[in-house]
Design an enzyme around this catalytic site. Structure first.
Site, PDB file in Angstrom:
ATOM      1  N   ARG A  60      26.627  61.471  37.391  1.00  0.00           N
ATOM      2  CA  ARG A  60      27.434  60.368  37.076  1.00  0.00           C
ATOM      3  C   ARG A  60      28.503  59.749  37.978  1.00  0.00           C
ATOM      4  NH1 ARG A  60      25.185  61.663  32.734  1.00  0.00           N
ATOM      5  NH2 ARG A  60      25.897  63.649  33.790  1.00  0.00           N
ATOM      6  N   THR A  61      29.506  60.765  38.517  1.00  0.00           N
ATOM      7  CA  THR A  61      30.455  60.139  39.279  1.00  0.00           C
ATOM      8  C   THR A  61      30.128  60.078  40.776  1.00  0.00           C
ATOM      9  OG1 THR A  61      31.860  61.967  37.847  1.00  0.00           O
ATOM     10  CG2 THR A  61      32.981  60.999  39.730  1.00  0.00           C
ATOM     11  N   LYS A  90      31.308  78.015  56.657  1.00  0.00           N
ATOM     12  CA  LYS A  90      31.617  78.789  57.947  1.00  0.00           C
ATOM     13  C   LYS A  90      33.261  79.193  57.826  1.00  0.00           C
ATOM     14  CE  LYS A  90      29.092  75.739  60.475  1.00  0.00           C
ATOM     15  NZ  LYS A  90      29.213  74.421  61.479  1.00  0.00           N
ATOM     16  N   ARG A 111      35.552  65.871  44.531  1.00  0.00           N
ATOM     17  CA  ARG A 111      35.157  66.686  43.433  1.00  0.00           C
ATOM     18  C   ARG A 111      35.346  68.066  43.977  1.00  0.00           C
ATOM     19  NH1 ARG A 111      31.188  66.409  38.487  1.00  0.00           N
ATOM     20  NH2 ARG A 111      32.737  64.727  38.001  1.00  0.00           N
ATOM     21  N   HIS A 139      40.411  64.293  35.701  1.00  0.00           N
ATOM     22  CA  HIS A 139      39.282  63.301  36.227  1.00  0.00           C
ATOM     23  C   HIS A 139      39.742  61.717  35.945  1.00  0.00           C
ATOM     24  CE1 HIS A 139      35.485  62.004  37.129  1.00  0.00           C
ATOM     25  NE2 HIS A 139      34.624  62.932  36.331  1.00  0.00           N
TER      26      HIS A 139
HETATM   27  N1   CP Z   1      31.308  62.586  33.368  1.00  0.00           N
HETATM   28  C1   CP Z   1      31.190  63.209  34.524  1.00  0.00           C
HETATM   29  O1   CP Z   1      31.900  63.501  35.484  1.00  0.00           O
HETATM   30  O2   CP Z   1      29.866  63.687  34.926  1.00  0.00           O
HETATM   31  P1   CP Z   1      29.074  64.227  36.178  1.00  0.00           P
HETATM   32  O3   CP Z   1      29.654  65.687  36.056  1.00  0.00           O
HETATM   33  O4   CP Z   1      27.566  63.874  36.108  1.00  0.00           O
HETATM   34  O5   CP Z   1      29.846  63.574  37.151  1.00  0.00           O
END
Ligand code: CP
Length: 312
Positions: A60-61, A90, A111, A139
């Site tokens: 999603r993100t 590396k 991320r 998040h």
């Molecule tokens: N909700 C969320 O962060 O989903 P993903 O891990 O798929 O990005």
């Protein structure tokens, strides 16, 4: 207020800023539906570029950020499996990678598996860093889309009773949304989890300091009938040190029809997704199950954030 890096939800204390983000998200949704692209990011002297750097898996993100950027008329460069397909293999440090990539892009969505990584990245980046999850830390864009969903579904972000159930220790989406809710008015929180994965003590202390009432318990059924929002999370197998510990708690809560029958008519069930056994598909057709609508909102909320960060 000027937004540059987006690292944690404590940056969104200002109600006016939240309202601006939510109304722009609603506008983005309308524009997207009507194919009216008048809010495109400026493409002169050149199209804006988003770099997406993902050191942990995501559906999603990452894809909603990339889709948002393209719908706004921008472009995307990405490494979706950075631990294996970037120079991290590396031995390159995160900060060296950020110093370099920030010359290639106008913003970086990151991320990473380490708590605090987004903040470290922001200290060396020339362009905005957007925290798309830093290990079990935060998040923030998920919490913003969660709150936007609550606003759309219930028409308010104050006067709420919200229950978080599942993995409260490792879930960064829970941590961010708890901080964000504690900044609103008349919020009551319920935390339901096994003892081993209860809410981190620093967050509980923060709530006490803010005077935001919260109640911790192990039984979901007792609170199901009083809450406006039931926020369900997956037990995060990948964060446990031992598989035995994970196996012991993984099936602690299942939001099945027995739970939904106890819930109020006007309540909603949210989940950041992905889900596993805690949310069986049998409840998907319940009109109070809002988790797929919540995921859809992520696209418009992220279009809104990117446009605010990159319009200059
Ligand atoms: N909700 C969320 O962060 O989903 P993903 O891990 O798929 O990005």
């Amino acid at each position: 207020m000027n937004l540059f890096h987006i690292i944690e939800v404590q940056q969104f204390k200002d109600r006016g800023l939240l309202e601006d983000i939510f109304s722009l998200s609603a506008r983005m949704e309308k524009l997207d539906e009507s194919k009216d692209l008048s809010l495109l990011l400026p493409s002169v002297p050149r199209r804006k570029i988003l770099a997406s750097l993902f050191y942990e898996p995501s559906t999603r993100t990452r894809l909603s950020f990339e889709s948002a950027m393209k719908r706004l008329g921008g472009d995307v460069i990405s490494t979706e499996d950075a631990p294996h397909f970037s120079s991290a293999v590396k031995g390159e440090s995160l900060t060296d990678t950020i110093k370099v990539v920030s010359s290639f892009a106008d913003a970086i969505v990151l991320r990473h598996y380490e708590e605090g990584s987004a903040k470290r990245a922001s200290e060396v980046s020339k362009v905005p860093i957007i925290n798309a999850g830093d290990g079990p830390g935060q998040h923030p864009t998920q919490a913003l889309l969660d709150l936007y969903t609550i606003k759309k579904e219930l028409g308010r972000i104050d006067n709420l009773k919200v229950c978080f159930v599942g993995d409260l220790l490792y879930s960064r989406t829970v941590h961010s949304l708890v901080y964000l809710l504690a900044q609103q008015n008349n919020i009551e929180l319920y935390f339901v989890s096994p003892e081993e994965i209860r809410m981190p003590r620093d967050i509980a202390d923060y709530l006490k300091e803010k005077g935001c009432p919260f109640f911790e318990q192990e039984t979901l059924f007792e609170v199901a009938h009083i809450v406006d929002i039931l926020y369900v999370t997956r037990v995060q197998k990948e964060r446990f040190r031992s598989i035995v510990e994970y196996e012991r708690v993984k099936d602690s809560y299942v939001v099945d029809k027995q739970i939904t029958q106890a819930m109020k008519e006007g309540s909603r069930i949210l989940h950041p997704l992905p889900r596993v056994q805690e949310l069986p598909p049998e409840i998907d057709s319940d009109s109070r199950s809002a988790y797929f609508r919540q995921a859809d909102n992520g696209l418009y909320l992220r279009m809104s954030l990117l446009s605010m960060l990159l319009k200059q």
